[in-house]
Design an enzyme around this catalytic site. Structure first.
Site, mmCIF file in Angstrom:
data_model
loop_
_atom_site.group_PDB
_atom_site.id
_atom_site.type_symbol
_atom_site.label_atom_id
_atom_site.label_comp_id
_atom_site.label_asym_id
_atom_site.label_seq_id
_atom_site.Cartn_x
_atom_site.Cartn_y
_atom_site.Cartn_z
ATOM 1 N N GLU A 112 93.342 42.653 18.229
ATOM 2 C CA GLU A 112 93.917 43.217 19.452
ATOM 3 C C GLU A 112 93.966 42.219 20.606
ATOM 4 O OE1 GLU A 112 95.322 45.787 18.805
ATOM 5 O OE2 GLU A 112 94.110 47.453 18.090
ATOM 6 N N HIS A 169 84.652 44.581 14.982
ATOM 7 C CA HIS A 169 85.505 45.299 14.026
ATOM 8 C C HIS A 169 84.640 46.053 13.033
ATOM 9 C CE1 HIS A 169 88.646 46.028 10.974
ATOM 10 N NE2 HIS A 169 89.489 45.915 11.981
HETATM 11 N N1 ACO Z 1 81.414 44.694 22.970
HETATM 12 C C1 ACO Z 1 80.107 44.927 23.152
HETATM 13 N N2 ACO Z 1 79.301 45.403 22.185
HETATM 14 C C2 ACO Z 1 79.856 45.656 20.996
HETATM 15 C C3 ACO Z 1 81.209 45.427 20.734
HETATM 16 C C4 ACO Z 1 82.005 44.920 21.777
HETATM 17 N N3 ACO Z 1 83.319 44.685 21.616
HETATM 18 N N4 ACO Z 1 81.480 45.767 19.453
HETATM 19 C C5 ACO Z 1 80.349 46.213 18.926
HETATM 20 N N5 ACO Z 1 79.359 46.151 19.861
HETATM 21 C C6 ACO Z 1 77.963 46.556 19.693
HETATM 22 C C7 ACO Z 1 77.908 48.040 19.406
HETATM 23 O O1 ACO Z 1 77.806 48.769 20.630
HETATM 24 C C8 ACO Z 1 76.654 48.156 18.571
HETATM 25 O O2 ACO Z 1 75.562 48.174 19.425
HETATM 26 P P1 ACO Z 1 74.303 49.159 19.145
HETATM 27 O O3 ACO Z 1 73.780 48.714 17.811
HETATM 28 O O4 ACO Z 1 73.382 48.872 20.307
HETATM 29 O O5 ACO Z 1 74.881 50.529 19.140
HETATM 30 C C9 ACO Z 1 76.639 46.850 17.792
HETATM 31 O O6 ACO Z 1 77.456 45.930 18.527
HETATM 32 C C10 ACO Z 1 77.187 46.950 16.399
HETATM 33 O O7 ACO Z 1 78.444 47.593 16.432
HETATM 34 P P2 ACO Z 1 79.316 47.731 15.086
HETATM 35 O O8 ACO Z 1 78.624 48.630 14.128
HETATM 36 O O9 ACO Z 1 79.693 46.389 14.653
HETATM 37 O O10 ACO Z 1 80.617 48.429 15.669
HETATM 38 P P3 ACO Z 1 81.446 49.638 15.042
HETATM 39 O O11 ACO Z 1 81.813 49.342 13.634
HETATM 40 O O12 ACO Z 1 80.779 50.928 15.336
HETATM 41 O O13 ACO Z 1 82.722 49.576 15.987
HETATM 42 C C11 ACO Z 1 84.620 48.665 17.045
HETATM 43 C C12 ACO Z 1 83.761 48.676 15.774
HETATM 44 C C13 ACO Z 1 85.011 50.120 17.420
HETATM 45 C C14 ACO Z 1 85.894 47.868 16.790
HETATM 46 C C15 ACO Z 1 83.789 48.007 18.173
HETATM 47 O O14 ACO Z 1 83.508 46.677 17.822
HETATM 48 C C16 ACO Z 1 84.492 48.087 19.510
HETATM 49 O O15 ACO Z 1 84.384 49.118 20.191
HETATM 50 N N6 ACO Z 1 85.204 47.000 19.931
HETATM 51 C C17 ACO Z 1 85.919 47.029 21.168
HETATM 52 C C18 ACO Z 1 87.214 47.823 21.015
HETATM 53 C C19 ACO Z 1 88.260 47.092 20.204
HETATM 54 O O16 ACO Z 1 88.507 45.899 20.376
HETATM 55 N N7 ACO Z 1 88.895 47.854 19.275
HETATM 56 C C20 ACO Z 1 89.954 47.320 18.396
HETATM 57 C C21 ACO Z 1 89.441 47.043 17.032
HETATM 58 S S1 ACO Z 1 90.668 46.305 15.993
HETATM 59 C C22 ACO Z 1 91.538 47.595 15.343
HETATM 60 O O17 ACO Z 1 91.072 48.686 15.248
HETATM 61 C C23 ACO Z 1 92.960 47.367 14.893
#
Ligand code: ACO
Length: 379
Positions: free
Chosen positions: A316, A258
């Site tokens: 979600e 998130h």
């Molecule tokens: N699976 C695998 N890797 C992940 C995930 C995940 N679910 N979430 C974050 N990461 C990774 C990112 O790729 C990033 O890697 P990097 O540093 O090599 O690029 C690292 O963890 C850090 O990411 P964050 O900065 O914490 O993520 P960001 O804030 O950009 O994105 C998001 C948040 C879009 C929710 C992301 O976690 C994601 O894509 N999750 C899956 C989709 C999802 O479940 N969305 C619903 C969110 S809830 C809502 O919006 C109501």
């Protein structure tokens, strides 16, 4: 972020505070969500959805007389005018996506001139479930079911979807979901609604814009794919293999991580408990057990994959499980989110209208400054 004495630049407005609100507070470090003074855990599984809408609009819980009057006001506004139904029939004939159909049909609330912001909000909140249920049935080649004014908001939504009055556990589970996601700080769709209404435009325009923002996969679109992964895994002992492969391919695990929460999303706990109760009384208990195993395995693999980042379950994952348990098809997950968030959007509209200040940030110009005009024939 770049600052000088007069401006602040933050890509994606990250870290920028755009409003004061009494509607909800999201603390990403503590994993805390407060809705109009109540921790989400306190409110979500106890209140009816009408009580939460009233709370957001009036900053107080209704007493029994106020609640009865409010239920009646909403119940009396559920029926769709002929023009809205015609639009939905035309959209269904073209197999338009359910979020697009909702966006188009929500705009028809302006027909017949709802009187003022409060009335517009009442009509929007009352009609959105009717629109979603009618559209779902039209897509399935069935006639819409007329709303039943005597039923509560959540019960009536389920009733209009399949024509049968739902059991108490189903109503409780849906209300818990609607309450849990009714408002969530300055998220993208809420911000969109506030920007629109801040120009002294109307509440219908603000909600239509908010639906458009919610549709995007970075905002409201994850529960369908989260459930798909559980189905793809199928058997608990395949969870590690499938999830490792996804991470190996650089895919994100849907339902985890998130932008704001750095610990477990508190809404995931509330919805996990609601899903547990629902699946214990009715539904596919095996699917629920499988989802728990998938979650456990995913959390272990994410800890390995991004040590130190603490990627946790988000709202979600259990939204998908809960709405599926209620019999909703995946294409209705987004529109049902909109049905819930309409409470927050409209409440934010009222707050912004009271403030009456246009939202008008600046941009940093990064284009060139030294071009000279070249006549068409010389280009
Ligand atoms: N699976 C695998 N890797 C992940 C995930 C995940 N679910 N979430 C974050 N990461 C990774 C990112 O790729 C990033 O890697 P990097 O540093 O090599 O690029 C690292 O963890 C850090 O990411 P964050 O900065 O914490 O993520 P960001 O804030 O950009 O994105 C998001 C948040 C879009 C929710 C992301 O976690 C994601 O894509 N999750 C899956 C989709 C999802 O479940 N969305 C619903 C969110 S809830 C809502 O919006 C109501």
């Amino acid at each position: 972020m770049r600052n000088d004495s007069r401006t602040i630049f933050a890509s994606g407005l990250e870290g920028v505070v755009a409003a004061e609100t009494r509607l909800s507070s999201v603390d990403g470090e503590a994993g805390e969500l407060i809705i109009a003074g109540f921790p989400v855990e306190e409110l979500a599984s106890r209140a009816t959805f009408e009580e939460v809408i009233y709370l957001l609009w009036h900053d107080a819980l209704p007493d029994s007389g106020e609640l009865a009057a409010f239920r009646e006001e909403l119940g009396a506004r559920r029926t769709l005018p002929g023009a809205t139904l015609e639009l939905l029939r035309a959209a269904a004939a073209e197999r338009v996506g359910a979020m697009d159909a909702l966006r188009m049909a929500a705009g028809t609330v302006s027909l017949g001139g709802a009187g003022g912001s409060y009335d517009e909000a009442l009509v929007l909140v009352a009609r959105m479930p009717t629109i979603v249920a009618a559209y779902s049935r039209l897509l399935d080649g069935e006639e819409p079911v007329a709303p039943e004014p005597g039923l509560g908001h959540a019960a009536n939504y389920l009733y209009m979807l399949d024509g049968e009055e739902p059991g108490e556990e189903f109503v409780r589970a849906l209300e818990t979901y609607l309450n849990t996601v009714s408002d969530h700080g300055m998220n993208a769709s809420t911000f969109a609604a506030r920007v629109i209404v801040a120009t002294r435009s109307d509440v219908v325009s603000a909600v239509v814009g908010a639906i458009g923002a919610l549709k995007g996969p970075l905002h409201g679109g994850a529960p369908g794919p989260a459930l798909d992964v559980v189905f793809e895994i199928g058997e608990a002992d395949r969870a590690e293999l499938v999830l490792r492969e996804k991470l190996g391919r650089g895919e994100r695990l849907m339902g985890f991580g998130h932008r704001i929460y750095r610990v477990r999303d508190p809404r995931a706990d509330v919805l996990a408990a609601a899903a547990e109760r629902l699946y214990a009384t009715d539904g596919d208990g095996e699917l629920y057990k499988l989802a728990l195993e998938v979650e456990k395995t995913a959390l272990g693999l994410l800890a390995e994959h991004k040590p130190g980042r603490n990627l946790q379950t988000n709202v979600e994952f259990y939204t998908a499980l809960l709405l599926h348990g209620l019999g909703l098809p995946a294409e209705l997950f987004g529109p049902t989110f909109a049905v819930a968030r309409a409470a927050g959007w409209t409440a934010h509209c009222f707050e912004q209208q009271a403030l009456d200040r246009i939202i008008r940030p600046q941009s940093v110009y990064v284009g060139s400054r030294d071009r000279r005009w070249v006549p068409l024939e010389e280009r």
